[in-house]
Scaffold this active site. Structure first.
Site, PDB file in Angstrom:
ATOM      1  N   HIS A  99       0.893  -1.170   0.000  1.00  0.00           N
ATOM      2  CA  HIS A  99       0.000   0.000   0.000  1.00  0.00           C
ATOM      3  C   HIS A  99       0.931   1.221   0.000  1.00  0.00           C
ATOM      4  O   HIS A  99       2.039   1.156   0.534  1.00  0.00           O
ATOM      5  CB  HIS A  99      -0.836   0.102   1.266  1.00  0.00           C
ATOM      6  CG  HIS A  99      -1.610  -1.121   1.650  1.00  0.00           C
ATOM      7  ND1 HIS A  99      -1.006  -2.241   2.182  1.00  0.00           N
ATOM      8  CD2 HIS A  99      -2.931  -1.383   1.624  1.00  0.00           C
ATOM      9  CE1 HIS A  99      -1.943  -3.144   2.447  1.00  0.00           C
ATOM     10  NE2 HIS A  99      -3.119  -2.655   2.114  1.00  0.00           N
ATOM     11  N   ASP A 102       2.681   2.062   3.272  1.00  0.00           N
ATOM     12  CA  ASP A 102       3.674   1.102   3.780  1.00  0.00           C
ATOM     13  C   ASP A 102       5.079   1.539   3.419  1.00  0.00           C
ATOM     14  O   ASP A 102       6.026   1.300   4.159  1.00  0.00           O
ATOM     15  CB  ASP A 102       3.495  -0.301   3.164  1.00  0.00           C
ATOM     16  CG  ASP A 102       2.103  -0.847   3.323  1.00  0.00           C
ATOM     17  OD1 ASP A 102       1.436  -0.472   4.300  1.00  0.00           O
ATOM     18  OD2 ASP A 102       1.685  -1.645   2.461  1.00  0.00           O
TER      19      ASP A 102
END
Ligand SMILES: [Mn+2]
Length: 437
Positions: A99, A102
């Site tokens: 994502h 992240d």
């Protein structure tokens, strides 16, 4: 700098190896039905669980001890990239997934967030030049920040919807920049808590518009990734709009999106929906929409999403059966959306966990292929539905009969020769397959 100094590249050593840092069943080069295990299994490493997660849960702080713990902000983000590519190389991973949040910290504005992302994406791109590890998929995290409290594409506030759209736009650009094979939409907070304050129709129609805009923009920039929806029935919202594959299929069909999406199916989401993993894979496969897999398992004694590493061989075998019958996963893969347990806080545990998962799916692949070679399930199912091959059964299948004709067929029947389903016999045979690989 090396983050996993004491660990060398994990290799296949065979089933009798005592080396905990070796594969016992996953042999990347071994061919099963003409394709190497690496080509069929297409393993992916989940960036969030492995490099970003800290073992925290709703009741307590993180426990994980990681060699990048002392860093913060962009320095931390950069260290994680270095660690990630060292890990990918040592575990021999063909793919990874992330994502946006992240890999790079969020700024105070979308503009600042995008700037952070650009810097880390450039760094990842450099690392990818010297690495065999490719991007299986990326996605936008539109669920962690408090702004997504009431949803993202289904928010009651138009500014939040616009913010979500901006993050997805950036995600598609990042996917293109890094050559992602797929782009994932996990509903996150796309659902509702209470009907008392919810316009369900507007929320669902807005979500569909967002997906259409994403399709249009990916076409505009020439990003040809496979789009994937990831169903989940509940958690965080009480009622998630992408409840399961069947529900999400109806949504896609209602909004004319069915030709542009496939499914990313997660084992733990399947069981939360009251289905087995293989049920969800089968439903997707039968409509030609099985795209990719989040390979993990839940704890059936707990009612939430525990994201454990997959070690249940029944489950991996039945999942690989569906995947092989699907002709493989195409551009998808088996992404370990799985985290080490909070008590497994040492860095070595990251390796043990992935080795366990990779071996479990390698066993599943070998056993499922053997059962397919033997026509095991096909033979059982073929026999069970035999009465539909001729006579009145064939007429039913061909749509060439009517209630009148069927009544005439049934009206004087006294005994019907039903056969046992023999589920126990089938399971016992499956145990033999599992023990004989
Ligand atoms: Mn999960």
């Amino acid at each position: 700098m090396a983050y996993f100094d004491e660990i060398s590249k994990v290799k296949y050593e065979g089933r009798n190896s005592d080396n905990p840092f070796a594969f016992k069943f996953y042999n990347p080069e071994e061919k099963i039905n003409g394709k190497t295990m690496e080509e069929t299994l297409r393993y992916g490493i989940a960036y969030w669980h492995t490099f970003t997660g800290d073992g925290g849960d709703p009741f307590g702080a993180g426990t994980a001890i990681r060699p990048w713990d002392h860093l913060k902000g962009m320095d931390l983000a950069k260290a994680r990239v270095e660690a990630a590519f060292e890990f990918f190389e040592k575990i021999d991973a063909p793919f990874f997934c992330f994502h946006d949040v992240d890999i790079a910290p969020e700024g105070d504005t979308l503009r600042e967030t995008n700037k952070n992302l650009d810097e880390i994406v450039a760094m990842i791109k450099e690392y990818m030049k010297d690495s065999k590890t490719k991007l299986l998929w990326n996605t936008a995290n539109n669920f962690t920040n408090p702004r997504w409290t009431h949803g993202a594409g289904t928010s009651p506030h138009a500014d939040v919807f616009a913010y979500a759209a901006g993050k997805i736009k950036k995600g598609l650009e990042v996917g293109k920049e890094l050559g992602a094979e797929n782009y994932v939409f996990w509903g996150g907070r796309e659902g509702y808590e209470s009907l008392l304050n919810t316009n369900m129709k507007l929320e669902q129609s807005n979500l569909a518009s967002l997906y259409h805009m994403a399709l249009d923009y990916s076409k505009e920039i020439g990003f040809d990734a496979q789009f994937l929806i990831e169903p989940k029935p509940k958690e965080p919202t009480t009622h998630q709009y992408d409840f399961d594959v069947a529900t999400a299929t109806a949504f896609l069909q209602q909004y004319d999106l069915q030709d542009h999406f496939k499914f990313n199916i997660e084992a733990n989401h399947a069981t939360l929906a009251g289905h087995t993993f293989e049920h969800e894979l089968r439903v997707a496969r039968e409509s030609g929409m099985l795209g990719s897999v989040d390979a993990n398992q839940g704890d059936l004694l707990l009612g939430w999403d525990t994201d454990e590493f997959p070690t249940d061989l029944y489950s991996t075998t039945l999942a690989m059966y569906e995947i092989l019958k699907n002709g493989g996963l195409g551009r998808g893969g088996l992404n370990f959306d799985a985290k080490v347990r909070r008590g497994s806080f040492e860095t070595d545990d990251l390796f043990h966990a992935h080795i366990a998962g990779m071996d479990a799916f390698a066993i599943g692949l070998k056993v499922a292929q053997k059962m397919i070679d033997d026509n095991f399930f096909e033979g059982i199912v073929d026999d069970r539905y035999e009465t539909f091959k001729s006579g009145i059964g064939k007429q039913i299948v061909d749509g060439k009969t009517s209630l009148k004709e069927l009544e005439a067929h049934a009206i004087d029947i006294k005994d019907i020769n039903l056969k046992s389903g023999q589920v126990e016999k089938i399971k016992a045979k499956m145990n033999q397959y599992l023990l004989n690989i």
